[in-house]
Motif scaffolding. Sequence first.
Motif, PDB file in Angstrom:
ATOM      1  N   LEU A  63      11.095 -79.885  58.327  1.00 44.68           N
ATOM      2  CA  LEU A  63      12.252 -79.023  58.575  1.00 44.68           C
ATOM      3  C   LEU A  63      13.228 -79.597  59.586  1.00 44.68           C
ATOM      4  N   TYR A  64      12.753 -79.930  60.762  1.00 43.80           N
ATOM      5  CA  TYR A  64      13.634 -80.441  61.811  1.00 43.80           C
ATOM      6  C   TYR A  64      12.924 -81.599  62.504  1.00 43.80           C
ATOM      7  N   LEU A  81      20.998 -77.280  54.180  1.00 46.70           N
ATOM      8  CA  LEU A  81      20.236 -76.256  53.471  1.00 46.70           C
ATOM      9  C   LEU A  81      20.001 -76.600  52.001  1.00 46.70           C
ATOM     10  N   ARG A 138      14.912 -71.778  59.817  1.00 43.70           N
ATOM     11  CA  ARG A 138      15.596 -72.180  58.587  1.00 43.70           C
ATOM     12  C   ARG A 138      15.904 -70.958  57.710  1.00 43.70           C
ATOM     13  N   ASP A 171      22.345 -76.082  60.669  1.00 41.77           N
ATOM     14  CA  ASP A 171      22.085 -75.690  59.279  1.00 41.77           C
ATOM     15  C   ASP A 171      23.312 -75.075  58.615  1.00 41.77           C
TER      16      ASP A 171
END
Length: 516
Positions: free
Chosen positions: A514-515, A476, A230, A269
Amino acid sequence: MTTLDATLPTIVFGDGRLSFDHIVDLAHRRAQAVLRNDQDFVQRIQRGADFIDRILEEDGVIYGVTTGYGDSCTVTIPPALVPDLPRHLYTYHGCGLGQMLSPVETRAVLAARLQSLCQGFSGVSHALLSQLHALLAHDILPLIPSEGSVGASGDLTPLSYVAAALCGERDVLFEGRIMPAGEALAKVGLTPLRLRPKEGLAIMNGTAVMTGLACLALDRANYLAALATRITAMASYALDGNSHHFDETLFAVKPHAGQQLVAARIRADLVSDRPPRNERRLQDRYSIRCAPHVIGVLQDALPWLAQWVDNELNSANDNPIIDAEGERVLHGGHFYGGHIAFAMDSLKQAVANIADLLDRQLALLVDTRFNHGLPSNLSGASADRAAINHGLKALQIGVSAWTAEALKHTMPASVFSRSTECHNQDKVSMGTIAARDCLRVLTLTEQIVAALLLAVRQGIWLRQQQPGAHPLSAPLIPMFEALAHAIPPLTEDRALDRELQQLVDWIQRQIWRLYD
């Protein structure tokens, strides 16, 4: 008896394989331990202890039960002294030094040892398993010095502090304060154990410390891989980078699965079809363009390292192994922590490469020769105040220091075997040192990640103020807004240590999803 918390999931010991993430959940108190006490399990465990009793009644010979330990295996223990031998084992190993394991690390060690003994090949009683489980359930944490193990014959010295606590000796952390183990046991209605003949060796002669630490290291490394991914996307935006470096077709021709995953995440992203604004700059520098190749090594390594750690976690790893069904005592060397040593030596190198990658990304962000129009050191000072403001200059120096230290710790511990104990332990694993080194590299890298989070927050803010800046991509925005809410833009020099420490805390608590 302990009362289960209905809000927490349960992890059952004695009911099959566990994985490293089970140990991590127990270590962080996100789950609670349950020990099987049904008749089938109790009898299966008890058969090993009963078999040892039978051998003793028949004047049989068992290493560490009727003999001395290690090189002293030729010393015969008189029958009258056999019951006293386990206490002598944990007593003379009470020579550990160094920083105490943290509460999280200690819970991981207790869980790893319990899972190993629940395999049923260590000749221990169900009462010992119950007492060990009670330490976890009541959060009675032995104070375990981190230094003093060579990783074979297992983690003898650190695990002696577990054995002693089970017997009401030495100190523990309980209810927020340090107290004698006997006092803590009494507070929850437990009495100190008197170890049976094989039980001291069964507790101490294994790989639980290195394995528990390895479980924690894997979890932290997995999160770091996602965070570094990220951060790379955010750094690419701040540097006005070329998002086409992460093209799907490009990565299809080099089919490392972890590398492809990292590229896909960065591609998602950035979600941009636009060409780079600087048409003359077809290629970003390696720390951006090749980030999937660097992070991908860690991403690809994690599954097979996890397999090794899980296998060690679910193994009987003391000596001798007690085969109650076959009525055999098998003398071997399963206490040798070679797989954990190699896994941790490998993991710390992969993580240190992430540290080095992020250090290079920060160097690009703060340098006007490479950051494509951002101010020097990412200072947001006004023109009339710019001369006395230095932005992230000192932070970049700090990151360089943390990176250097992380790289220094990548020397493989496993190649530094030392012959010990009268050359009985003449080849040892150094697995616990490797695991401790790996955790130190992870801590340093988490500090570097905190610095990069601060830097990309500043870099994106500065980029967005420029005329014609393209909008931040939707994936983001939530993370940038969270950072912006916690960290004001740097418009005038200020001390950053508290903000960095807050970010480190967030990283270690893994507050961002995050993912998927």
